[in-house]
Every structure is written in C-alpha cells, then in structure tokens.
Write a protein that holds these residues in place. Structure first.
Motif, PDB file in Angstrom:
ATOM      1  N   ARG A  70     -13.882 -28.844  20.812  1.00  0.00           N
ATOM      2  CA  ARG A  70     -14.413 -28.366  19.710  1.00  0.00           C
ATOM      3  C   ARG A  70     -15.374 -26.597  20.318  1.00  0.00           C
ATOM      4  O   ARG A  70     -15.114 -26.444  21.706  1.00  0.00           O
ATOM      5  CB  ARG A  70     -15.741 -29.326  19.177  1.00  0.00           C
ATOM      6  CG  ARG A  70     -16.024 -30.578  18.670  1.00  0.00           C
ATOM      7  CD  ARG A  70     -17.407 -30.784  18.401  1.00  0.00           C
ATOM      8  NE  ARG A  70     -17.029 -32.090  17.626  1.00  0.00           N
ATOM      9  CZ  ARG A  70     -17.271 -32.344  16.474  1.00  0.00           C
ATOM     10  NH1 ARG A  70     -17.126 -31.466  15.421  1.00  0.00           N
ATOM     11  NH2 ARG A  70     -17.276 -33.311  15.804  1.00  0.00           N
ATOM     12  N   ARG A  71     -15.839 -25.937  19.442  1.00  0.00           N
ATOM     13  CA  ARG A  71     -15.872 -25.120  20.072  1.00  0.00           C
ATOM     14  C   ARG A  71     -17.884 -25.070  20.190  1.00  0.00           C
ATOM     15  O   ARG A  71     -18.396 -25.313  20.549  1.00  0.00           O
ATOM     16  CB  ARG A  71     -16.283 -23.535  18.783  1.00  0.00           C
ATOM     17  CG  ARG A  71     -16.214 -22.157  18.957  1.00  0.00           C
ATOM     18  CD  ARG A  71     -16.000 -21.578  17.771  1.00  0.00           C
ATOM     19  NE  ARG A  71     -16.269 -21.117  16.955  1.00  0.00           N
ATOM     20  CZ  ARG A  71     -15.478 -21.929  15.774  1.00  0.00           C
ATOM     21  NH1 ARG A  71     -14.626 -21.534  15.624  1.00  0.00           N
ATOM     22  NH2 ARG A  71     -16.275 -22.365  14.527  1.00  0.00           N
ATOM     23  N   LEU A  78     -11.622 -27.707  16.788  1.00  0.00           N
ATOM     24  CA  LEU A  78     -10.439 -26.952  17.021  1.00  0.00           C
ATOM     25  C   LEU A  78      -9.431 -27.615  16.556  1.00  0.00           C
ATOM     26  O   LEU A  78      -9.074 -28.338  17.405  1.00  0.00           O
ATOM     27  CB  LEU A  78     -10.674 -26.182  18.495  1.00  0.00           C
ATOM     28  CG  LEU A  78     -11.883 -25.331  18.427  1.00  0.00           C
ATOM     29  CD1 LEU A  78     -12.416 -24.894  19.848  1.00  0.00           C
ATOM     30  CD2 LEU A  78     -12.033 -23.996  17.489  1.00  0.00           C
ATOM     31  N   ALA A  79      -8.794 -26.745  15.392  1.00  0.00           N
ATOM     32  CA  ALA A  79      -7.789 -27.161  14.845  1.00  0.00           C
ATOM     33  C   ALA A  79      -6.647 -26.504  15.132  1.00  0.00           C
ATOM     34  O   ALA A  79      -6.457 -25.740  15.921  1.00  0.00           O
ATOM     35  CB  ALA A  79      -7.246 -27.412  13.610  1.00  0.00           C
ATOM     36  N   GLY A  80      -5.482 -27.955  16.281  1.00  0.00           N
ATOM     37  CA  GLY A  80      -4.317 -26.976  16.840  1.00  0.00           C
ATOM     38  C   GLY A  80      -4.091 -26.368  18.175  1.00  0.00           C
ATOM     39  O   GLY A  80      -3.108 -25.850  18.398  1.00  0.00           O
ATOM     40  N   THR A 105      -4.307 -31.276  19.050  1.00  0.00           N
ATOM     41  CA  THR A 105      -5.509 -31.317  18.593  1.00  0.00           C
ATOM     42  C   THR A 105      -4.891 -31.749  16.733  1.00  0.00           C
ATOM     43  O   THR A 105      -4.452 -30.210  16.125  1.00  0.00           O
ATOM     44  CB  THR A 105      -6.819 -30.606  18.628  1.00  0.00           C
ATOM     45  OG1 THR A 105      -6.500 -29.681  18.045  1.00  0.00           O
ATOM     46  CG2 THR A 105      -6.800 -30.399  20.305  1.00  0.00           C
ATOM     47  N   ASP A 106      -5.679 -32.006  15.872  1.00  0.00           N
ATOM     48  CA  ASP A 106      -5.233 -32.630  14.103  1.00  0.00           C
ATOM     49  C   ASP A 106      -6.069 -32.040  14.002  1.00  0.00           C
ATOM     50  O   ASP A 106      -7.325 -31.028  14.130  1.00  0.00           O
ATOM     51  CB  ASP A 106      -5.203 -33.982  14.531  1.00  0.00           C
ATOM     52  CG  ASP A 106      -6.728 -34.518  14.169  1.00  0.00           C
ATOM     53  OD1 ASP A 106      -7.858 -33.782  14.237  1.00  0.00           O
ATOM     54  OD2 ASP A 106      -7.077 -36.073  14.121  1.00  0.00           O
ATOM     55  N   GLU A 107      -6.806 -31.789  12.363  1.00  0.00           N
ATOM     56  CA  GLU A 107      -7.964 -30.697  11.338  1.00  0.00           C
ATOM     57  C   GLU A 107      -9.223 -31.307  11.767  1.00  0.00           C
ATOM     58  O   GLU A 107      -9.795 -30.018  11.573  1.00  0.00           O
ATOM     59  CB  GLU A 107      -7.556 -31.003  10.110  1.00  0.00           C
ATOM     60  CG  GLU A 107      -8.154 -31.940   9.533  1.00  0.00           C
ATOM     61  CD  GLU A 107      -6.499 -33.594   9.948  1.00  0.00           C
ATOM     62  OE1 GLU A 107      -6.967 -34.585   9.402  1.00  0.00           O
ATOM     63  OE2 GLU A 107      -5.415 -33.271  10.789  1.00  0.00           O
ATOM     64  N   ASN A 108      -9.318 -32.224  12.868  1.00  0.00           N
ATOM     65  CA  ASN A 108     -10.833 -32.438  12.762  1.00  0.00           C
ATOM     66  C   ASN A 108     -11.115 -32.779  14.244  1.00  0.00           C
ATOM     67  O   ASN A 108     -11.880 -33.074  15.388  1.00  0.00           O
ATOM     68  CB  ASN A 108     -11.195 -34.355  13.249  1.00  0.00           C
ATOM     69  CG  ASN A 108     -11.021 -34.475  11.854  1.00  0.00           C
ATOM     70  OD1 ASN A 108     -11.482 -33.980  10.968  1.00  0.00           O
ATOM     71  ND2 ASN A 108      -9.627 -35.492  10.834  1.00  0.00           N
ATOM     72  N   ASP A 133      -4.823 -22.114  26.708  1.00  0.00           N
ATOM     73  CA  ASP A 133      -4.461 -21.162  26.187  1.00  0.00           C
ATOM     74  C   ASP A 133      -5.540 -19.588  26.606  1.00  0.00           C
ATOM     75  O   ASP A 133      -6.438 -19.663  26.530  1.00  0.00           O
ATOM     76  CB  ASP A 133      -4.037 -21.826  25.033  1.00  0.00           C
ATOM     77  CG  ASP A 133      -2.705 -22.288  24.866  1.00  0.00           C
ATOM     78  OD1 ASP A 133      -1.871 -22.212  25.254  1.00  0.00           O
ATOM     79  OD2 ASP A 133      -3.110 -23.097  24.129  1.00  0.00           O
ATOM     80  N   PRO A 134      -4.894 -18.768  25.717  1.00  0.00           N
ATOM     81  CA  PRO A 134      -5.735 -17.638  26.082  1.00  0.00           C
ATOM     82  C   PRO A 134      -6.858 -17.140  25.164  1.00  0.00           C
ATOM     83  O   PRO A 134      -8.024 -16.369  25.604  1.00  0.00           O
ATOM     84  CB  PRO A 134      -5.111 -15.971  25.555  1.00  0.00           C
ATOM     85  CG  PRO A 134      -3.783 -16.858  25.200  1.00  0.00           C
ATOM     86  CD  PRO A 134      -3.750 -18.529  25.416  1.00  0.00           C
ATOM     87  N   GLU A 135      -6.712 -17.869  24.263  1.00  0.00           N
ATOM     88  CA  GLU A 135      -8.141 -17.518  23.054  1.00  0.00           C
ATOM     89  C   GLU A 135      -9.562 -18.088  23.617  1.00  0.00           C
ATOM     90  O   GLU A 135     -10.572 -18.031  22.927  1.00  0.00           O
ATOM     91  CB  GLU A 135      -7.940 -18.776  21.642  1.00  0.00           C
ATOM     92  CG  GLU A 135      -8.377 -18.023  20.863  1.00  0.00           C
ATOM     93  CD  GLU A 135      -7.754 -18.961  19.263  1.00  0.00           C
ATOM     94  OE1 GLU A 135      -8.780 -18.580  18.584  1.00  0.00           O
ATOM     95  OE2 GLU A 135      -7.171 -19.772  19.800  1.00  0.00           O
ATOM     96  N   PHE A 136      -9.590 -18.983  24.810  1.00  0.00           N
ATOM     97  CA  PHE A 136     -10.683 -19.361  24.754  1.00  0.00           C
ATOM     98  C   PHE A 136     -10.227 -20.014  26.627  1.00  0.00           C
ATOM     99  O   PHE A 136      -9.405 -19.874  26.742  1.00  0.00           O
ATOM    100  CB  PHE A 136     -11.339 -21.234  24.202  1.00  0.00           C
ATOM    101  CG  PHE A 136     -11.259 -21.164  22.805  1.00  0.00           C
ATOM    102  CD1 PHE A 136     -12.632 -21.008  22.806  1.00  0.00           C
ATOM    103  CD2 PHE A 136     -10.112 -21.073  22.196  1.00  0.00           C
ATOM    104  CE1 PHE A 136     -12.531 -21.123  21.374  1.00  0.00           C
ATOM    105  CE2 PHE A 136     -10.686 -21.266  20.585  1.00  0.00           C
ATOM    106  CZ  PHE A 136     -11.814 -21.045  20.291  1.00  0.00           C
TER     107      PHE A 136
END
Length: 162
Positions: A70-71, A78-80, A105-108, A133-136
């Motif tokens: 989760r964010r 957070l999916a994918g 992660t899935d869509e949930n 990964d660089p996004e978080f």
C-alpha cells in the motif's frame, strides 16, 4: 486455489502491528491517513540479489509467502509492484540463486508466492522480502516465523514515494 491462507498466524513486518490492522480489506479515509511508511529491517538485505526473476513459484512449493503493498498516507493498494522473496528452505540456502524469486501485486495490492518450506537459519525460521523499484523508497523486510512448522508467512509493505 491457495490453501487456507487466512487461518494461520501473521507476521506484520513494520514497527507497529496496530498501524496495519485491517490492511487486507478496505480502509476508511481516516484510517488510511495514519499509515506510515514501512522502515527497512536490520538484516533484511542479507543475501539480496538485484533483479531476481519474476516466477510462478520458487522450487517445489508447499509454503506460502503472502502480503500486501500500500501507499503511505492514503493507504491505496498498489497494483503491479514487484516484490522479491528469498529464504533458507528445504531446497536451498538463502544465498543460492534458486532460492530467490519475485512476484507482482494484483489489482488489490496483494502478492503471494509458493516456495519450499522455510527452515531455521541462524536459529530462526525467517524470510526475506524486498521492494526495490525506483518509484518508491527501497524497503527490505526480514519477518521471523512464530513456529518453524508454520506453512505460511505474511508481510505488509507501506511504501513512501521516492
């Protein structure tokens, strides 16, 4: 179908178990605002291998590593998101390449990966998980199983944007 994942004990891999109560289901806006980022755990990066491949399962299976991503702040699933998993198992040591894998992660925001039974290493049965990964911001977790005979372990990530 995944064997009865919700009847076993859960290892919450953050500093505060109270902050994650109810993460598997919907969060109220007030509850979501209390979600703080998950700090990296000491020892979590031991034997980490960047770029572990995305796999359907690690080895012969029989043990389930599961959790959510989760964010921070709003608690949105957070999916994918790519979660790496590795451990000392009945089929290999945590430093062995065949003991490493990743899943999405899935869509949930839920992830699950089947792997061989985790066995004690350095006196404790434990797993390793990473978001890198660089996004978080990068997070390494090292949750310890309550009992060596458990057949699943659950860990939750609350990610802070980078």
């Amino acid at each position: 179908m995944i064997p009865n994942l919700f009847t076993r004990r859960t290892m919450i891999a953050t500093g505060s178990a109270a902050a994650l109560t109810g993460l598997a289901g919907p969060l109220s806006p007030a509850r979501a605002q209390t979600l703080a980022p998950t700090p990296s755990m000491r020892g979590g990066a031991n034997n980490y291998r960047p770029g572990a491949p995305i796999v359907d399962r690690i080895g012969n299976g029989g043990f389930w590593m599961t959790g959510t991503v989760r964010r921070a702040g709003d608690g949105a699933p957070l999916a994918g998101k790519r979660i790496q998993i590795w451990a000392h198992t009945t089929e290999g040591h945590e430093r062995d390449p065949q003991s490493h894998g990743a899943t999405l992660t899935d869509e949930n925001g839920v992830f699950r990966l089947e792997m061989p039974q985790i066995v004690p290493a350095f006196g404790q049965p434990h797993g390793h998980l990473a978001y890198d990964d660089p996004e978080f911001q990068t997070v390494f977790l090292r949750p310890v199983m309550p009992r060596a005979g458990d057949t699943s372990l659950e860990a939750h990530f609350v990610l802070q944007p980078a």
